[in-house]
Design a protein around this motif. Structure first.
Motif, short mmCIF file in Angstrom:
data_model
loop_
_atom_site.label_atom_id
_atom_site.label_comp_id
_atom_site.label_asym_id
_atom_site.label_seq_id
_atom_site.Cartn_x
_atom_site.Cartn_y
_atom_site.Cartn_z
N TRP A 40 3.43 11.67 -3.31
CA TRP A 40 3.02 10.38 -3.88
C TRP A 40 3.93 9.21 -3.48
CZ3 TRP A 40 4.62 14.30 -7.55
CH2 TRP A 40 3.61 15.25 -7.77
N PHE A 41 5.23 9.49 -3.39
CA PHE A 41 6.19 8.38 -3.27
C PHE A 41 6.87 8.37 -1.91
CE2 PHE A 41 6.15 9.39 -7.88
CZ PHE A 41 5.70 8.17 -8.35
N THR A 42 7.28 7.17 -1.53
CA THR A 42 8.05 6.97 -0.31
C THR A 42 9.45 6.48 -0.70
OG1 THR A 42 6.10 6.43 0.99
CG2 THR A 42 8.21 5.60 1.82
N GLY A 43 10.45 6.94 0.02
CA GLY A 43 11.81 6.50 -0.24
C GLY A 43 12.12 5.18 0.44
N ALA A 44 13.03 4.41 -0.15
CA ALA A 44 13.47 3.15 0.47
C ALA A 44 14.22 3.47 1.74
CB ALA A 44 14.35 2.38 -0.50
N LYS A 45 13.81 2.88 2.85
CA LYS A 45 14.38 3.23 4.14
C LYS A 45 15.50 2.30 4.60
CE LYS A 45 11.56 6.66 4.58
NZ LYS A 45 12.06 8.02 4.31
N THR A 46 15.55 1.10 4.08
CA THR A 46 16.56 0.15 4.50
C THR A 46 17.28 -0.41 3.29
OG1 THR A 46 15.17 -1.83 4.41
CG2 THR A 46 15.08 -0.50 6.43
N MET A 47 18.39 -1.08 3.53
CA MET A 47 19.13 -1.73 2.47
C MET A 47 18.72 -3.19 2.30
SD MET A 47 22.92 -0.10 2.94
CE MET A 47 23.18 1.66 2.73
N HIS A 48 17.65 -3.57 2.96
CA HIS A 48 17.17 -4.95 2.87
C HIS A 48 16.48 -5.18 1.53
CE1 HIS A 48 15.67 -8.80 4.19
NE2 HIS A 48 14.44 -8.45 3.86
N THR A 49 16.63 -6.36 0.96
CA THR A 49 15.97 -6.72 -0.29
C THR A 49 14.86 -7.74 -0.02
OG1 THR A 49 17.97 -6.34 -1.59
CG2 THR A 49 16.28 -7.71 -2.59
N ASP A 50 13.65 -7.40 -0.47
CA ASP A 50 12.51 -8.32 -0.36
C ASP A 50 12.30 -9.03 -1.69
OD1 ASP A 50 11.94 -7.64 2.27
OD2 ASP A 50 10.65 -5.97 1.67
N MET A 51 11.55 -10.12 -1.63
CA MET A 51 11.11 -10.79 -2.85
C MET A 51 9.63 -10.51 -3.02
SD MET A 51 13.98 -12.01 -3.75
CE MET A 51 13.56 -13.03 -5.17
N VAL A 52 9.27 -9.93 -4.17
CA VAL A 52 7.88 -9.54 -4.40
C VAL A 52 7.29 -10.32 -5.57
CG1 VAL A 52 8.25 -7.23 -3.46
CG2 VAL A 52 8.54 -7.62 -5.91
N ASN A 53 5.98 -10.42 -5.56
CA ASN A 53 5.27 -11.13 -6.63
C ASN A 53 4.48 -10.15 -7.48
OD1 ASN A 53 6.12 -13.72 -5.73
ND2 ASN A 53 4.53 -13.66 -4.14
N LEU A 54 4.69 -10.24 -8.79
CA LEU A 54 3.93 -9.44 -9.73
C LEU A 54 2.94 -10.34 -10.46
CD1 LEU A 54 6.51 -7.69 -9.14
CD2 LEU A 54 6.19 -6.71 -11.41
N TYR B 8 0.81 -1.22 0.00
CA TYR B 8 0.00 0.00 0.00
C TYR B 8 0.85 1.28 0.00
CZ TYR B 8 -3.23 -3.60 1.47
OH TYR B 8 -3.95 -4.77 1.54
N THR B 9 2.08 1.12 -0.36
CA THR B 9 2.99 2.27 -0.43
C THR B 9 3.52 2.37 -1.85
OG1 THR B 9 3.64 1.93 1.87
CG2 THR B 9 5.10 3.29 0.52
N LEU B 10 3.59 3.59 -2.35
CA LEU B 10 4.02 3.80 -3.73
C LEU B 10 5.50 4.16 -3.77
CD1 LEU B 10 2.53 3.66 -6.43
CD2 LEU B 10 2.24 6.15 -6.33
N TYR B 11 6.24 3.47 -4.66
CA TYR B 11 7.68 3.70 -4.82
C TYR B 11 7.97 4.12 -6.26
CZ TYR B 11 8.20 1.29 -0.36
OH TYR B 11 8.11 0.94 0.97
N ASN B 12 8.95 4.97 -6.39
CA ASN B 12 9.48 5.42 -7.69
C ASN B 12 10.64 4.49 -8.01
OD1 ASN B 12 10.88 6.71 -9.73
ND2 ASN B 12 10.68 8.76 -8.84
N CYS B 13 10.52 3.67 -9.05
CA CYS B 13 11.45 2.54 -9.22
C CYS B 13 12.11 2.46 -10.58
CB CYS B 13 10.72 1.22 -8.98
SG CYS B 13 10.07 1.05 -7.31
N SER B 14 13.21 1.74 -10.58
CA SER B 14 13.85 1.28 -11.81
C SER B 14 13.53 -0.21 -11.97
CB SER B 14 15.37 1.47 -11.73
OG SER B 14 16.01 0.79 -12.79
N PHE B 15 12.89 -0.54 -13.08
CA PHE B 15 12.60 -1.94 -13.40
C PHE B 15 13.69 -2.43 -14.35
CE2 PHE B 15 8.68 -0.57 -11.68
CZ PHE B 15 7.97 -1.69 -11.30
N VAL B 16 14.39 -3.49 -13.95
CA VAL B 16 15.53 -3.98 -14.71
C VAL B 16 15.14 -5.28 -15.41
CG1 VAL B 16 17.96 -4.64 -14.62
CG2 VAL B 16 17.07 -2.89 -13.05
N ILE B 17 15.19 -5.25 -16.74
CA ILE B 17 14.65 -6.33 -17.57
C ILE B 17 15.76 -6.91 -18.45
CG2 ILE B 17 13.01 -6.86 -19.42
CD1 ILE B 17 11.38 -4.39 -18.39
#
Length: 634
Positions: free
Chosen positions: A127-141, A93-102
């Motif tokens: 509109w956007f929230t900044g990444a607060k940690t250096m942790h990497t999650d795995m997300v499902n699209l 429920y949080t919006l991020y401004n991202c780079s999608f790497v394909i």
């Protein structure tokens, strides 16, 4: 050869029209593929466009954006290129401004923007929230499961390790790319939307170049273009590719067509700089962070046309204005260094052997500058010309006239009789013009200069240059020796420009005319008898090869530690209109043999100032055993 071609792109966009934007993104990718590019970076939020405002909060636009990413993945299945495209992404429920790497049909990772600007004309936190940690999650699209989502992702293809940050991330005190570089990334992409203001162009360009220097990386920057909304701002579509502080490629801003720029990155150069930079290595030891490494493999690293600019003279700036600044700076370094040595020793006089050649001329120019700095009379510069068996009228007259016009104390000491006596003493036939014949003259001159310096309570200024030291083209304990060597880290190709600069800007008029004639005199030690016409017989470059080639080899061998094959390849590119590959290879082998076998001379060098990135001082930049073998390098 460890090169890779990369691209930065600015597509035509329509605000909030995802389908339109995707089509133009594809057109840019096609252009990059034709260029054999292996990576392309698009602007920030380029799928939707950056200037959507509150439309970013509309679910329909977010869904269209994800559909656009899916379409790009499908489109890229057979495309051997890494694609970094900007789009919004909703997570928890949080919006991020991202780079999608394909890459080749797969979404390799999503990198969110860390720093969200909310000042002046920027209000992204609406509109956007900044990444607060250096942790990497795995997300499902909807179209792909288990996609890495986080800031500490490095996309590893072997020698090339890619990472990404977004716009404001570069402008903060410590950019995320600094950490990413320490974690191994050597190519950083920045997806940006930097609006245009008066003079902001220069700051932005300097920022990209300096970050690539600090992080010792290639930095690929892409900013939104003129088709963004102009309600309050204008974007220019500024594209930049930098490598370790140098801008390799840049576009003309304000373009109204789909545009890409490309550049060839030298991965070996970046690796070499990181290896030799101890501060960089110390930074790595101080910093540790979790990292997610995503591996992928290009089908081919073919770069197509090799259009990276390779300068024939890497020690010499190609732009005239920069070259003039460099010459002034070098003369200041040399003059200030000599001034310090004179003040420390208490000496008021210097002795310089003047031959009418380039090296002694530069040493004299430096001495004149030094005496201007110290406000000492020019007659305290004792110039000694020592004609011998090979001295020609041209060099003799230039030496006499130059010293006279500059107001130095000029002495002439002919060495012919002394050398003949020495030949007799050591039992050498003077008709045999071998190395003994030559070195007797060189050592006789040095003995005179040393002893005259003692007589006058002066110091002897050495005249030999970096190119001669690299090749060992000096007589041990002859011109090899002095009490202070002002030219020791100035290569021959650069000396020509220093003398020309002095002629045009420092000593114009009659003195400048003499300097220009010296400039066009063939390089020679003049140790062999002149010909029947009184002209120079012994031309150095006929014997050991062109100095411009040797300086080229020296730069890439010492500065970056390149192997033979890569140096030959680069020389072929730089000198394709001047020398054949066989000629380039022949003189390279001469360079390597002489560089190794003559190290013993460099191990016993007098003091002298470092002026550039390459120095062969045994106390500083170059510590090499005198008996090292060159077998592995030839």
């Amino acid at each position: 050869m460890n090169f890779i071609k990369v691209s930065s792109a600015c597509p035509i966009t329509k605000v909030a029209d995802v389908s339109y934007n995707i089509e133009n993104i594809k057109l840019c990718i096609e252009k990059a593929l034709k260029e054999k590019s292996k990576m392309i970076v698009f602007p920030e939020l380029s799928i939707t466009s950056y200037s959507c405002g509150d439309l970013f909060l509309q679910k329909e636009l977010l869904n269209k954006s994800l559909n656009g990413i899916e379409e790009l993945c499908s489109y890229s299945v057979d495309k051997d290129i890494l694609i970094a495209v900007g789009a919004p992404y909703e997570y928890n429920y949080t919006l991020y401004n991202c780079s999608f790497v394909i890459f080749k049909g797969k979404l390799l990772g999503i990198v969110p923007k860390t720093h969200i600007p909310n000042y002046s004309e920027f209000y992204e936190k609406r509109w956007f929230t900044g990444a607060k940690t250096m942790h990497t999650d795995m997300v499902n699209l909807p179209f792909q499961k288990s996609v890495p989502f986080g800031t500490n992702i490095i996309f590893n293809s072997g020698e090339a390790k890619f990472a990404f940050e977004i716009c404001e991330d570069l402008w903060v005190t410590i950019p995320p790319s600094s950490f990413l570089a320490l974690l191994g990334a050597n190519i950083i992409g920045n997806l940006s939307a930097s609006n245009e203001l008066v003079s902001k162009y220069y700051y932005r360009k300097d920022l990209v170049a300096s970050q690539s220097a600090r992080a010792i990386c290639s930095y690929v920057y892409s900013s939104s273009g003129v088709y963004e909304s102009t309600t309050d701002l204008l974007f220019s579509g500024h594209l930049l590719i930098s490598e370790n502080g140098t801008i390799l490629s840049e576009n003309e801003r304000f373009q109204r067509e789909n545009e890409i720029i490309t550049a060839i990155i030298d991965l070996d150069k970046l690796s070499s700089e990181r290896r030799r930079n101890l501060s960089y290595r110390d930074n790595i030891a101080l910093f540790s962070s979790p990292i997610t490494e995503v591996s992928f493999t290009f089908d081919s690293l073919e770069i197509g046309e090799f259009n990276r600019y390779i300068s024939k003279h890497p020690f010499v700036p190609s732009r005239e204005d920069t070259r003039q600044e460099r010459c002034e700076e070098i003369l200041n370094i040399q003059g200030s260094a000599l001034a310090k040595r004179l003040e420390h020793t208490g000496a008021k006089k210097v002795v310089i052997g003047i031959s009418g050649g380039l090296d002694s001329t530069l040493a004299l120019i430096v001495a004149v500058k030094t005496y201007e700095l110290l406000k000492l009379p020019m007659e305290n510069i004792i110039t000694i010309t020592m004609p011998g068996f090979g001295t020609t009228d041209r060099t003799y007259n230039n030496a006499i006239n130059l010293c006279t016009k500059l107001g130095t104390t000029l002495k002439e000491i002919n060495i012919v009789e002394a050398c003949l006596k020495h030949f007799e003493d050591i039992g050498h036939d003077p008709s045999i013009h071998d190395v003994t014949y030559e070195n007797v003259q060189a050592r006789e001159r040095t003995q005179i200069l040393m002893d005259y310096a003692n007589k006058e309570s002066a110091i002897l200024i050495g005249t030999g240059d970096l190119s001669e030291l690299a090749l060992g083209w000096c007589t041990y304990n002859g011109d090899h020796m002095s009490m202070y060597s002002v030219n020791c880290s100035v290569p021959k190709t650069l000396i020509r420009y220093l003398v020309q600069y002095a002629a045009e800007f420092k000593l114009p008029g009659e003195i400048g005319d003499i300097l220009m004639d010296i400039l066009y005199t063939p390089v020679s030690p003049e140790l062999l008898p002149k010909d029947d016409k009184g002209d120079i017989v012994q031309k150095t470059e006929d014997i050991i090869g062109p100095y411009e080639l040797h300086d080229f080899y020296l730069y890439y061998f010492v500065r970056f530690g390149y192997p033979k094959e890569k140096i030959i390849f680069l020389a072929e590119q730089a000198f394709k209109d001047s020398y054949s590959k066989d000629t380039i290879t022949k003189w390279y082998e001469v360079f390597i043999r002489r560089f190794f076998t003559q190290q013993f001379k460099r191990s016993a060098l007098p003091d002298g100032p470092k002026v550039g990135t390459v120095s062969l001082s045994p106390r500083g930049d170059w510590r090499m055993p005198s008996d090292a073998s060159f077998s592995s390098f030839k």
